[in-house]
Design an enzyme around this catalytic site. Structure first.
Site, PDB file in Angstrom:
ATOM      1  NE  ARG A 236      -5.416  27.214  -2.998  1.00 44.76           N
ATOM      2  CZ  ARG A 236      -5.301  27.904  -1.520  1.00 44.76           C
ATOM      3  NH1 ARG A 236      -6.103  28.776  -1.045  1.00 44.76           N
ATOM      4  NH2 ARG A 236      -4.458  27.138  -0.712  1.00 44.76           N
ATOM      5  CD  GLU A 265      -3.726  33.924  -4.717  1.00 45.34           C
ATOM      6  OE1 GLU A 265      -5.065  33.596  -4.368  1.00 45.34           O
ATOM      7  OE2 GLU A 265      -3.030  33.974  -3.783  1.00 45.34           O
ATOM      8  CG  HIS A 283      -4.216  33.946  -0.501  1.00 39.46           C
ATOM      9  ND1 HIS A 283      -4.100  32.865  -1.510  1.00 39.46           N
ATOM     10  CD2 HIS A 283      -4.695  33.293   0.597  1.00 39.46           C
ATOM     11  CE1 HIS A 283      -4.543  31.814  -0.887  1.00 39.46           C
ATOM     12  NE2 HIS A 283      -4.770  31.878   0.285  1.00 39.46           N
TER      13      HIS A 283
HETATM   14  C1  GLV Z   1      -4.380  29.321   2.525  1.00 42.30           C
HETATM   15  O1  GLV Z   1      -5.039  29.578   1.582  1.00 42.30           O
HETATM   16  C2  GLV Z   1      -4.407  27.983   2.743  1.00 42.30           C
HETATM   17  O2  GLV Z   1      -4.790  27.021   1.788  1.00 42.30           O
HETATM   18  O3  GLV Z   1      -3.842  27.362   3.788  1.00 42.30           O
END
Ligand code: GLV
Length: 317
Positions: A236, A265, A283
């Protein structure tokens, strides 16, 4: 039949499944709902199948109708949801662990390779054409024999460690507690962050975002890294203090970064764009057909289990 709001598009087969199992209100245009719209859309619903793009903060949760009993997040991470606020309102929150471990670890390895071997610059030169091969063209950092520090040796960290080890990297890790030997697979444990960072030629951030981990990689802790370290983040964005990292890139304290996740983001800190040594992805951790299908099905099953039994094994609050 229970009524659910599905806030984002899922792969078609999963949307069909959601419709078979529930009275599902789908988002066929994949509109990003504002908090206000999400509250409006959830009127009359029993549950919400949410995504990491939905900001379910305390204010939003408190305005959800009382009929909402579950927030089934289509992600392993749940930093977009205020767990405490949900709990206080009697709403269960669930996530989708395990099914995305392999896909996310693959991106974690890609970030390490891309940052160490200067993939961004290489792609740019190859696309432009006309580069002149030379013995020192885009010399990068070799992984073999290099120390990899894993911050957060959970399921994803362990899978990255396994692949990295097969590439000849020497694995170190920091976790709240030491793993059993079969999970460690020879990795060296550090009981504190400083210990881990000081041996991390390459760092892979794999821990969840929490009050304890936000900005853990900051102006002070970056200094523990060896000079010319590579920093990657598949977890993250909140865990890295961007200004400090960009400053470290400017000073060449950090050689390169490999990032798949960002604070705020998709509005990543523009400082990263200026650095050719920033290997950045939008991501994509879990973005394979198999994994996104498994995640959506698990998010659907979590709702089903919750309404059938009053509980769910993937409940996180
Ligand atoms: C992706 O980033 C998730 O947390 O599934």
């Amino acid at each position: 039949m229970k009524k659910i709001l599905v806030t984002r598009r899922l792969l078609r087969s999963c949307e069909d499944r959601a419709k078979e199992m529930f009275d599902a209100n789908l988002n066929l245009n994949d509109e990003l709902y504002s908090q206000k719209k999400l509250i409006e859309m959830s009127q009359g619903c029993d549950g919400i199948l949410s995504a990491l793009t939905d900001k379910l903060d305390a204010d939003t949760i408190n305005q959800l109708p009382n009929s909402i009993k579950i927030l089934s997040n289509f992600a392993v991470g749940f930093g977009n949801i205020d767990l405490e606020a949900a709990k206080n309102k009697g709403i269960a929150v669930t996530n989708t662990p395990d099914v995305l471990t392999d896909a996310t670890a693959e991106i974690g390895v890609l970030l390490i390779l891309g940052a160490c071997r200067r993939a961004s610059e290489g792609i740019e030169q190859a696309r432009q054409g006309g580069w002149v091969w030379s013995a020192d063209l885009l010399i990068g950092k070799q992984l073999t024999g290099t120390r990899l520090g894993i911050l957060g040796m959970g399921r994803i960290g362990q899978k990255i460690a396994k692949v990295a080890k097969s590439l000849g990297m020497i694995i170190h890790y920091h976790n709240r507690s030491k793993l059993s030997e079969d999970k460690e697979q020879g990795a060296i444990y550090h009981d504190n962050l400083k210990g881990l960072l000081s041996v991390s030629d390459v760092l892979s951030v794999c821990c969840p975002a929490s009050k304890e981990t936000i900005d853990m990689i900051n102006k002070d802790t970056i200094e523990y890294l060896p000079k010319g370290a590579v920093v990657t983040n598949v977890a993250r964005g909140d865990i890295i203090e961007d200004e400090a990292m960009i400053d470290a890139l400017n000073r060449r304290k950090v050689y390169a970064v490999g990032l798949d996740v960002y604070k705020n983001e998709p509005h990543l800190n523009k400082g990263y764009y200026k650095h050719k040594s920033a290997f950045i992805l939008p991501h994509l951790g879990s973005a394979t057909k198999e994994t996104r299908t498994a995640m959506a099905n698990l998010a659907i099953d979590n709702i089903d289990e919750f309404f059938k039994t009053g509980n769910c094994k993937n409940k996180v609050n």
